[in-house]
Design a protein around this motif. Sequence first.
Motif, PDB file in Angstrom:
ATOM      1  N   ILE A 263      73.157 130.081  25.100  1.00  0.00           N
ATOM      2  CA  ILE A 263      72.658 130.037  26.474  1.00  0.00           C
ATOM      3  C   ILE A 263      72.103 131.392  26.927  1.00  0.00           C
ATOM      4  CG2 ILE A 263      73.350 129.718  28.886  1.00  0.00           C
ATOM      5  CD1 ILE A 263      75.189 127.494  27.924  1.00  0.00           C
ATOM      6  N   ILE A 264      72.850 132.454  26.743  1.00  0.00           N
ATOM      7  CA  ILE A 264      72.394 133.778  27.195  1.00  0.00           C
ATOM      8  C   ILE A 264      71.098 134.171  26.504  1.00  0.00           C
ATOM      9  CG2 ILE A 264      72.985 136.232  27.320  1.00  0.00           C
ATOM     10  CD1 ILE A 264      74.686 134.580  29.168  1.00  0.00           C
ATOM     11  N   GLN A 265      71.059 134.029  25.187  1.00  0.00           N
ATOM     12  CA  GLN A 265      69.865 134.388  24.433  1.00  0.00           C
ATOM     13  C   GLN A 265      68.675 133.500  24.828  1.00  0.00           C
ATOM     14  OE1 GLN A 265      72.873 133.844  23.220  1.00  0.00           O
ATOM     15  NE2 GLN A 265      73.457 135.540  21.893  1.00  0.00           N
ATOM     16  N   GLY A 266      68.929 132.217  25.050  1.00  0.00           N
ATOM     17  CA  GLY A 266      67.865 131.312  25.479  1.00  0.00           C
ATOM     18  C   GLY A 266      67.310 131.689  26.843  1.00  0.00           C
ATOM     19  N   ILE A 267      68.202 132.064  27.738  1.00  0.00           N
ATOM     20  CA  ILE A 267      67.748 132.507  29.062  1.00  0.00           C
ATOM     21  C   ILE A 267      66.929 133.789  28.931  1.00  0.00           C
ATOM     22  CG2 ILE A 267      68.530 133.429  31.280  1.00  0.00           C
ATOM     23  CD1 ILE A 267      70.836 131.377  31.117  1.00  0.00           C
ATOM     24  N   LEU A 268      67.376 134.716  28.095  1.00  0.00           N
ATOM     25  CA  LEU A 268      66.609 135.952  27.865  1.00  0.00           C
ATOM     26  C   LEU A 268      65.241 135.650  27.266  1.00  0.00           C
ATOM     27  CD1 LEU A 268      69.355 138.425  26.609  1.00  0.00           C
ATOM     28  CD2 LEU A 268      68.114 138.473  28.779  1.00  0.00           C
ATOM     29  N   ILE A 269      65.190 134.722  26.321  1.00  0.00           N
ATOM     30  CA  ILE A 269      63.895 134.319  25.762  1.00  0.00           C
ATOM     31  C   ILE A 269      63.006 133.753  26.869  1.00  0.00           C
ATOM     32  CG2 ILE A 269      62.776 132.610  24.260  1.00  0.00           C
ATOM     33  CD1 ILE A 269      65.148 133.059  22.292  1.00  0.00           C
ATOM     34  N   GLY A 270      63.576 132.925  27.731  1.00  0.00           N
ATOM     35  CA  GLY A 270      62.824 132.367  28.853  1.00  0.00           C
ATOM     36  C   GLY A 270      62.299 133.441  29.794  1.00  0.00           C
ATOM     37  N   VAL A 271      63.134 134.432  30.084  1.00  0.00           N
ATOM     38  CA  VAL A 271      62.714 135.527  30.973  1.00  0.00           C
ATOM     39  C   VAL A 271      61.572 136.326  30.333  1.00  0.00           C
ATOM     40  CG1 VAL A 271      63.462 137.719  31.982  1.00  0.00           C
ATOM     41  CG2 VAL A 271      64.897 135.687  32.217  1.00  0.00           C
ATOM     42  N   VAL A 272      61.717 136.666  29.065  1.00  0.00           N
ATOM     43  CA  VAL A 272      60.676 137.430  28.367  1.00  0.00           C
ATOM     44  C   VAL A 272      59.375 136.632  28.321  1.00  0.00           C
ATOM     45  CG1 VAL A 272      59.987 138.369  26.121  1.00  0.00           C
ATOM     46  CG2 VAL A 272      62.252 138.868  27.039  1.00  0.00           C
ATOM     47  N   LEU A 273      59.455 135.347  27.975  1.00  0.00           N
ATOM     48  CA  LEU A 273      58.247 134.512  27.952  1.00  0.00           C
ATOM     49  C   LEU A 273      57.615 134.420  29.334  1.00  0.00           C
ATOM     50  CD1 LEU A 273      59.298 131.602  25.571  1.00  0.00           C
ATOM     51  CD2 LEU A 273      57.610 133.393  25.134  1.00  0.00           C
ATOM     52  N   SER A 274      58.440 134.317  30.361  1.00  0.00           N
ATOM     53  CA  SER A 274      57.932 134.247  31.724  1.00  0.00           C
ATOM     54  C   SER A 274      57.181 135.523  32.104  1.00  0.00           C
ATOM     55  CB  SER A 274      59.097 134.002  32.687  1.00  0.00           C
ATOM     56  OG  SER A 274      58.645 133.949  34.006  1.00  0.00           O
ATOM     57  N   LEU A 275      57.745 136.679  31.755  1.00  0.00           N
ATOM     58  CA  LEU A 275      57.071 137.951  32.047  1.00  0.00           C
ATOM     59  C   LEU A 275      55.769 138.073  31.273  1.00  0.00           C
ATOM     60  CD1 LEU A 275      60.127 140.382  32.183  1.00  0.00           C
ATOM     61  CD2 LEU A 275      58.709 139.595  34.088  1.00  0.00           C
ATOM     62  N   LEU A 276      55.781 137.682  30.005  1.00  0.00           N
ATOM     63  CA  LEU A 276      54.553 137.724  29.199  1.00  0.00           C
ATOM     64  C   LEU A 276      53.488 136.794  29.777  1.00  0.00           C
ATOM     65  CD1 LEU A 276      56.007 137.844  25.576  1.00  0.00           C
ATOM     66  CD2 LEU A 276      54.925 139.712  26.856  1.00  0.00           C
ATOM     67  N   LEU A 277      53.917 135.628  30.234  1.00  0.00           N
ATOM     68  CA  LEU A 277      52.994 134.679  30.835  1.00  0.00           C
ATOM     69  C   LEU A 277      52.407 135.236  32.134  1.00  0.00           C
ATOM     70  CD1 LEU A 277      51.801 131.831  30.583  1.00  0.00           C
ATOM     71  CD2 LEU A 277      53.780 130.990  31.835  1.00  0.00           C
ATOM     72  N   LEU A 278      53.224 135.898  32.929  1.00  0.00           N
ATOM     73  CA  LEU A 278      52.750 136.515  34.162  1.00  0.00           C
ATOM     74  C   LEU A 278      51.711 137.591  33.869  1.00  0.00           C
ATOM     75  CD1 LEU A 278      52.994 136.921  37.251  1.00  0.00           C
ATOM     76  CD2 LEU A 278      54.787 138.578  36.756  1.00  0.00           C
ATOM     77  N   ILE A 279      51.991 138.439  32.897  1.00  0.00           N
ATOM     78  CA  ILE A 279      51.035 139.489  32.526  1.00  0.00           C
ATOM     79  C   ILE A 279      49.752 138.872  31.986  1.00  0.00           C
ATOM     80  CG2 ILE A 279      50.595 141.389  30.921  1.00  0.00           C
ATOM     81  CD1 ILE A 279      53.560 142.161  31.280  1.00  0.00           C
ATOM     82  N   ALA A 280      49.878 137.857  31.139  1.00  0.00           N
ATOM     83  CA  ALA A 280      48.694 137.203  30.574  1.00  0.00           C
ATOM     84  C   ALA A 280      47.831 136.576  31.665  1.00  0.00           C
ATOM     85  CB  ALA A 280      49.118 136.149  29.554  1.00  0.00           C
ATOM     86  N   ARG A 281      48.455 135.952  32.649  1.00  0.00           N
ATOM     87  CA  ARG A 281      47.684 135.326  33.730  1.00  0.00           C
ATOM     88  C   ARG A 281      47.029 136.364  34.630  1.00  0.00           C
ATOM     89  NH1 ARG A 281      51.828 130.408  35.236  1.00  0.00           N
ATOM     90  NH2 ARG A 281      51.091 129.002  33.606  1.00  0.00           N
ATOM     91  N   SER A 282      47.624 137.537  34.720  1.00  0.00           N
ATOM     92  CA  SER A 282      47.082 138.601  35.562  1.00  0.00           C
ATOM     93  C   SER A 282      46.099 139.484  34.814  1.00  0.00           C
ATOM     94  CB  SER A 282      48.227 139.476  36.086  1.00  0.00           C
ATOM     95  OG  SER A 282      49.133 138.713  36.815  1.00  0.00           O
ATOM     96  N   TRP A 283      46.011 139.337  33.526  1.00  0.00           N
ATOM     97  CA  TRP A 283      45.247 140.243  32.670  1.00  0.00           C
ATOM     98  C   TRP A 283      43.763 140.240  32.992  1.00  0.00           C
ATOM     99  CZ3 TRP A 283      47.125 143.754  29.331  1.00  0.00           C
ATOM    100  CH2 TRP A 283      46.247 144.340  28.449  1.00  0.00           C
ATOM    101  N   ASN A 284      43.228 139.124  33.360  1.00  0.00           N
ATOM    102  CA  ASN A 284      41.794 139.019  33.570  1.00  0.00           C
ATOM    103  C   ASN A 284      41.495 138.340  34.905  1.00  0.00           C
ATOM    104  OD1 ASN A 284      39.114 139.272  32.994  1.00  0.00           O
ATOM    105  ND2 ASN A 284      39.030 137.573  31.566  1.00  0.00           N
ATOM    106  N   PRO A 285      41.726 139.056  36.008  1.00  0.00           N
ATOM    107  CA  PRO A 285      41.485 138.446  37.317  1.00  0.00           C
ATOM    108  C   PRO A 285      39.989 138.245  37.560  1.00  0.00           C
ATOM    109  CG  PRO A 285      41.940 140.763  37.567  1.00  0.00           C
ATOM    110  CD  PRO A 285      42.138 140.437  36.108  1.00  0.00           C
TER     111      PRO A 285
END
Length: 183
Positions: free
Chosen positions: A38-60
């Motif tokens: 559970i902890i590792q899965g949540i951490l994976i989710g958080v990291v993926l979420s941050l990467l997704l946020l950066i990717a969506r913001s990368w090319n405004p």
Amino acid sequence: DAMLGVVDLGPMRRYFRVNRADWVFSMGATLGILFFGIIQGILIGVVLSLLLLIARSWNPTVGRLGRDPRSGAFVDLTRFEEVEAIPGVLVLRLDGPLFFADANRFRDAVKEMIEGAAEPVQAVIVDADAISLTVTDGADMVAQLAGELRSQHVPLAVARVGPRCLELWVRGGALDAVGRDRV
């Protein structure tokens, strides 16, 4: 094995149908929980979420604005036929954040718009109302762009700068580089 009974595939199908990036995020977190805990899965989710946020913001989107003759408002030139560009003036809007991941792209987009203009650009105005977030790198890029344009004898002005963005740009020296009379 206990997790397999808890996993509901209905939302997963919907994520896949509606937005594949959300599906990848959700699958990554789910698989992380299933295989690592559970902890590792949540951490994976958080990291993926941050990467997704950066990717969506990368090319405004940097859109060119023109004046609507009916309302006088400035709106996106590509969305409305009756909108009129101001000759010699590049009015543009950045839709999104101005931070480390996209600051150079913003500057490059402005330069491309200047080079691709039908007539010589005599001034650039940035409508900053839609800048949802800015950081020191964003302020530095505004200052750098102002200097580069000044060397080409093209003044830069900024309009509708929100209070938090304005405060940071003042502290970061961007408004001094633009010229406080051009705000």
